[in-house]
Design a protein around this motif. Structure first.
Motif, PDB file in Angstrom:
ATOM      1  N   TRP A  94      38.301  25.727  41.180  1.00 43.77           N
ATOM      2  CA  TRP A  94      38.943  26.875  41.080  1.00 43.77           C
ATOM      3  C   TRP A  94      38.067  28.115  40.010  1.00 43.77           C
ATOM      4  CZ3 TRP A  94      42.379  28.948  44.723  1.00 43.77           C
ATOM      5  CH2 TRP A  94      43.374  29.813  44.218  1.00 43.77           C
ATOM      6  N   PRO A  95      38.141  28.786  40.532  1.00 38.05           N
ATOM      7  CA  PRO A  95      37.314  30.368  40.279  1.00 38.05           C
ATOM      8  C   PRO A  95      38.067  30.399  38.553  1.00 38.05           C
ATOM      9  CG  PRO A  95      37.656  30.930  41.578  1.00 38.05           C
ATOM     10  CD  PRO A  95      38.797  30.347  42.170  1.00 38.05           C
ATOM     11  N   THR A 100      45.494  33.068  36.790  1.00 39.95           N
ATOM     12  CA  THR A 100      46.637  34.716  37.038  1.00 39.95           C
ATOM     13  C   THR A 100      47.325  34.236  37.986  1.00 39.95           C
ATOM     14  OG1 THR A 100      45.566  35.766  38.635  1.00 39.95           O
ATOM     15  CG2 THR A 100      45.061  37.153  37.130  1.00 39.95           C
ATOM     16  N   PRO A 101      48.921  34.382  38.302  1.00 41.79           N
ATOM     17  CA  PRO A 101      49.758  33.844  38.589  1.00 41.79           C
ATOM     18  C   PRO A 101      49.666  34.793  39.904  1.00 41.79           C
ATOM     19  CG  PRO A 101      50.880  35.296  37.232  1.00 41.79           C
ATOM     20  CD  PRO A 101      49.646  34.832  36.720  1.00 41.79           C
ATOM     21  N   HIS A 102      50.018  33.524  41.129  1.00 46.00           N
ATOM     22  CA  HIS A 102      50.493  34.102  42.955  1.00 46.00           C
ATOM     23  C   HIS A 102      51.124  33.460  43.187  1.00 46.00           C
ATOM     24  CE1 HIS A 102      49.055  34.857  46.502  1.00 46.00           C
ATOM     25  NE2 HIS A 102      48.233  36.298  46.399  1.00 46.00           N
ATOM     26  N   PRO A 103      51.935  33.638  44.179  1.00 45.05           N
ATOM     27  CA  PRO A 103      53.109  33.065  44.804  1.00 45.05           C
ATOM     28  C   PRO A 103      52.686  31.698  45.358  1.00 45.05           C
ATOM     29  CG  PRO A 103      53.500  34.979  45.235  1.00 45.05           C
ATOM     30  CD  PRO A 103      52.542  35.166  44.367  1.00 45.05           C
ATOM     31  N   SER A 104      50.802  31.803  46.088  1.00 48.16           N
ATOM     32  CA  SER A 104      50.519  30.917  47.332  1.00 48.16           C
ATOM     33  C   SER A 104      49.739  30.539  46.231  1.00 48.16           C
ATOM     34  CB  SER A 104      49.412  31.597  48.212  1.00 48.16           C
ATOM     35  OG  SER A 104      48.339  32.316  47.234  1.00 48.16           O
ATOM     36  N   LEU A 291      45.435  37.581  49.307  1.00 49.12           N
ATOM     37  CA  LEU A 291      45.246  36.536  48.521  1.00 49.12           C
ATOM     38  C   LEU A 291      45.215  36.101  46.563  1.00 49.12           C
ATOM     39  CD1 LEU A 291      42.089  35.414  50.900  1.00 49.12           C
ATOM     40  CD2 LEU A 291      43.650  34.385  50.123  1.00 49.12           C
ATOM     41  N   PRO A 292      45.248  35.214  46.259  1.00 50.97           N
ATOM     42  CA  PRO A 292      44.890  35.116  44.921  1.00 50.97           C
ATOM     43  C   PRO A 292      43.630  36.203  44.558  1.00 50.97           C
ATOM     44  CG  PRO A 292      46.012  33.472  44.994  1.00 50.97           C
ATOM     45  CD  PRO A 292      45.002  33.610  46.653  1.00 50.97           C
ATOM     46  N   HIS A 293      43.871  36.437  43.131  1.00 57.52           N
ATOM     47  CA  HIS A 293      42.269  36.943  42.881  1.00 57.52           C
ATOM     48  C   HIS A 293      41.503  36.527  42.717  1.00 57.52           C
ATOM     49  CE1 HIS A 293      40.171  40.355  40.511  1.00 57.52           C
ATOM     50  NE2 HIS A 293      40.390  39.416  39.581  1.00 57.52           N
ATOM     51  N   VAL A 298      36.286  31.192  47.239  1.00 54.58           N
ATOM     52  CA  VAL A 298      36.101  29.572  47.679  1.00 54.58           C
ATOM     53  C   VAL A 298      37.234  28.919  48.518  1.00 54.58           C
ATOM     54  CG1 VAL A 298      35.883  29.186  44.140  1.00 54.58           C
ATOM     55  CG2 VAL A 298      37.929  28.596  45.642  1.00 54.58           C
ATOM     56  N   LEU A 299      37.700  29.989  49.493  1.00 55.38           N
ATOM     57  CA  LEU A 299      38.433  29.592  50.343  1.00 55.38           C
ATOM     58  C   LEU A 299      37.403  29.478  51.774  1.00 55.38           C
ATOM     59  CD1 LEU A 299      41.582  31.765  49.223  1.00 55.38           C
ATOM     60  CD2 LEU A 299      41.331  29.250  49.193  1.00 55.38           C
TER      61      LEU A 299
END
Length: 588
Positions: A94-95, A100-104, A291-293, A298-299
Motif C-alpha cells: 500500500w502506498p 489516510t482514513p477512507h470508508p473503503s 478512491l482513497p488518496h 496500485v489499484l
C-alpha cells in the motif's frame, strides 16, 4: 439409533433462554471484515501490516472475498518477521503516502506500536472503523452463547440428559464445549438432525442420535443450535418450551448486521459498493469511483456488476424488465457512468427501452447480488410470497426456509442438479411457484436434470401438496430428477412423463383450467414453441401463471412466437420479463 436417556429428576418450569445479543470480539472482527458471515467483503480494500505469525490465516482464506488486499511494512519488526517484507508475501504494498482514513479501506495491524497508527489517528481515523489492532481482540474468549449455556448447566446434574436440535457448525461447537469443557458423558447428549451426514458425524462421537422428536420430552435441557430458523427443528423446540418442564436455550440470531442491499434510491449498493461508489451528482443515476488518496497508483481496474430494473415496450405492452448481465468498466466508473440510459450489455433493442426504474450494484459479489436484486424486485409484485419463502435480507442469513437452503446450494455451486436458469430467474421461479401453485398442480415442459423443478416444488410445498408434472423425453436425466426430489422428501409429488410435449398433451386434458403454473422450456423451434403454447395454455386456471423461458433475441424462434401469438393473446397479461423469463398471468 438409540433414544435419549431417561430423565432422572423433574425440573421446575423455566422460561426459554435466548442467546445474548452482545457480540463477542471475534464476532465484531468478523462483522468488520465480512459484513456478517463471509458473503462478500464489506470493505473493498484490506491492508495487512505486522508480524507474519500474528496475522496467521487472516490475509488468506478468512478475507478471500475482499475486492483487493495489500500489505504495509512494519518498521518496528526485523525483516524476517515482517509480513509485508517476507519472501512469500504476494500482496502489493500500500502506498506510504496513502495513510489516510477512507470508508473503503481498513488497515489491520498486529500491534499498537505500529507508527502508521499515529499517522492515521492524526488524520481522523477511528479504531475498529478505519483500522484494527489484532492484539486488542481476545479471540480465545468463549462466545456469548456458550457462556449462557454454562449458566444453565449449573442447574443440572452431570447425568441429566441434554438434547441438541441440529448438528451443523453451531451444534458441533456446542457439543464439543459440553464434551471437552464440561467433560459430559457423550451418552447423556442426544442429537436430532435430519441430515444423514450430520447424524453420522454425531454417531462418530458416540452421541445418541434420534430420528424424530418422539423422545424429546425426557430431555432436561433442550438446545436449539442453529443460528438461523430451520422449520423441522424449530417445531420440536417450541413444543419443549410449551411443555414448561425443561431448560431451553435458543441460539438463533440475525447474523448480518445490516441488509445486503443499501438504498440510495434509485440505486442499491452492496456493502462494498456503498463504500467505494458515490452518486452525489445532479442526477442520482450517475455513479463514479471514490478512491482513497493516492491509492489509484496500485489499484488494478475495477468492474462493477449491475442488475438493472427497467421498463420495456413490447407489442404495446409496457413490461418491467430485470436484467442481470450488465457491467461497468473502470474507465466508465472514473468518468461517472449514467445508469438511466440503455446499456450496451442489453440484449434487447434500445427502441424497446422506456425508462430506468432501479439499479443494483456490486463490486465483489456476482453471486448474491442477482439473488437479492430479484428478491427486492419480486417483493414489489408478490410481497407475501416473497417474504414467506425468501425472508432473509442478507446472504449470511440464508437458510431460514427450504427454498433458501436449495437456492444457497445453487449459489455455492453445491447442488447436484444445477438449474439452467440465471440466478434472478431461479429466485422468481420459486416465488412464482409459491404464489400461484401452492394449492394447484405445476407443469414443467423441459426439465433437464430437474434443478428448476426442485426450486418450484420445494417453494410450493404445502400441507396438501399438488402434483408436479415433468414432461421431458430425455430418459438419461430422469433418474437424476427422481433422486433430488426424493432427497428433499418430494418424491410423492413428482409425476414424470417421458414423452415429447406433443405426445403428452392429450393425457393431461383432464387438468383443463386447474393448473396453477405452467413453465414452458421445451424444444425451441418456432412450431414446437407454438404447439406448447396452444396445447397447454388451456390447462391453466384463471389467475394462473404462464412462464416462458429463453425469450431473448438469441433464441429468435421463441421470441417470435411471443411477439406473434402470446403477447397479442387477450387471455394473458404480461407481468414481467426477468432476463429471458417472461411471466404472464391468465385472466379470468
Amino acid at each position: 439409533m438409540t433414544s435419549a436417556p431417561t430423565i432422572h429428576r423433574p425440573l421446575a418450569s423455566v422460561p426459554a433462554i435466548t442467546r445474548a445479543e452482545t457480540p463477542s470480539q471475534s464476532d465484531l472482527l468478523d462483522t468488520i471484515l465480512h459484513s456478517g458471515g463471509g458473503s462478500g467483503g464489506a470493505i473493498p480494500f484490506l491492508i495487512f501490516s505486522g508480524s507474519t505469525s500474528a496475522l496467521n490465516e487472516l490475509p488468506a482464506e478468512p478475507t478471500a472475498l475482499a475486492l483487493r488486499k495489500f500489505s504495509l511494512p512494519d518498521p518496528t519488526l526485523p525483516e524476517h518477521l515482517d509480513f509485508a517484507r517476507s519472501p512469500g508475501n504476494p500482496l502489493p504494498h500500500w502506498p506510504a503516502d496513502a495513510l489516510t482514513p477512507h470508508p473503503s479501506a481498513c488497515f489491520i495491524f498486529t500491534s499498537p506500536s505500529h507508527p502508521a497508527i499515529a499517522r492515521l489517528r492524526s488524520a481522523g481515523a477511528i479504531e475498529n472503523q478505519h483500522f484494527l489492532i489484532l492484539s486488542h481482540f481476545d479471540l480465545e474468549s468463549p462466545a456469548p452463547s456458550l457462556l449462557a449455556i454454562d449458566s444453565l448447566l449449573s442447574q443440572l446434574t452431570p447425568s441429566d440428559p441434554i438434547l441438541i436440535l441440529g448438528f451443523g457448525d453451531q451444534g458441533k461447537r456446542i457439543a464439543s464445549h459440553l464434551l471437552n469443557t464440561h467433560h459430559r458423558n457423550p451418552r447423556t447428549i442426544s442429537i436430532l438432525d435430519h441430515n444423514p451426514d450430520s447424524s453420522h458425524a454425531a454417531s462418530s462421537l458416540n452421541l445418541n442420535v434420534i430420528s424424530d422428536d418422539a423422545t424429546l420430552s425426557p430431555a432436561a435441557f433442550v438446545i436449539y443450535s442453529p443460528r438461523m430458523v430451520h422449520e423441522s427443528l424449530r417445531a420440536p423446540f417450541i413444543r419443549a418450551i410449551r411443555a414448561g418442564n425443561t431448560l431451553t436455550f435458543d441460539n438463533t440470531s440475525r447474523l448480518a448486521p445490516c441488509e445486503f442491499l443499501i438504498r440510495h434510491h434509485p440505486l442499491y449498493f452492496d456493502p462494498a459498493a456503498s463504500r467505494l461508489l458515490i452518486n452525489n451528482h445532479k442526477s442520482n443515476w450517475r455513479v463514479s469511483l471514490h478512491l482513497p488518496h493516492n491509492a489509484g497508483q496500485v489499484l488494478p481496474p475495477i468492474t462493477a456488476h449491475i442488475v438493472r430494473h427497467q421498463l420495456r415496450t413490447l407489442q404495446q405492452h409496457t413490461i418491467p424488465h430485470l436484467h442481470s448481465t450488465h457491467t461497468l468498466s473502470h474507465e466508465s466508473l472514473q468518468s461517472a457512468a449514467d445508469l438511466s440510459q440503455p446499456s450496451v450489455c442489453d440484449p434487447l433493442s434500445p427502441s424497446t427501452f422506456s425508462r430506468a426504474v432501479a439499479a443494483y450494484i456490486s463490486l465483489t459479489d456476482r453471486l448474491h447480488l442477482p439473488a437479492f436484486a430479484a428478491r427486492h424486485f419480486a417483493s414489489q409484485l408478490w410481497p407475501a410470497s416473497t417474504q414467506s419463502i425468501f425472508p432473509s435480507t442478507h446472504p449470511a442469513d440464508m437458510g431460514a426456509t427450504p427454498f433458501e437452503r436449495i437456492l444457497r446450494r445453487h449459489l455455492d455451486h453445491a447442488e447436484i442438479s444445477m438449474a439452467s436458469q440465471s440466478t434472478i430467474q431461479q429466485v422468481l421461479l420459486g416465488i412464482l411457484a409459491h404464489h400461484y401453485a401452492s394449492n394447484s398442480p405445476i407443469i414443467e415442459i423441459g426439465s433437464a436434470l430437474g434443478g428448476s423443478g426442485l426450486l418450484m416444488a420445494i417453494a410450493s410445498h404445502s400441507e396438501s401438496p399438488h402434483p408436479f408434472i415433468s414432461i421431458d423425453p430425455g430418459t438419461a436425466t430422469r433418474d437424476v430428477m427422481r433422486f433430488i426430489f426424493a432427497r428433499e422428501n418430494l418424491a410423492s409429488r413428482l409425476q414424470q412423463i417421458v414423452q415429447t410435449s406433443n405426445a403428452a398433451a392429450s393425457q393431461l386434458s383432464p387438468l383443463k383450467n386447474s393448473v396453477g403454473l405452467l413453465f414452458i422450456d421445451g424444444l425451441h423451434t418456432y412450431q414446437a414453441m407454438l404447439d406448447d403454447f396452444q396445447n397447454y395454455a388451456p390447462l391453466l386456471r384463471p389467475g394462473g401463471a404462464l412462464l416462458i423461458h429463453d425469450v431473448d433475441p438469441a433464441r429468435l424462434s421463441v421470441f417470435q412466437v411471443v411477439l406473434d401469438h402470446i403477447l397479442p393473446d387477450p387471455r394473458f397479461k404480461p407481468l414481467a420479463l426477468v432476463d429471458g423469463l417472461l411471466i404472464l398471468q391468465k385472466q379470468a
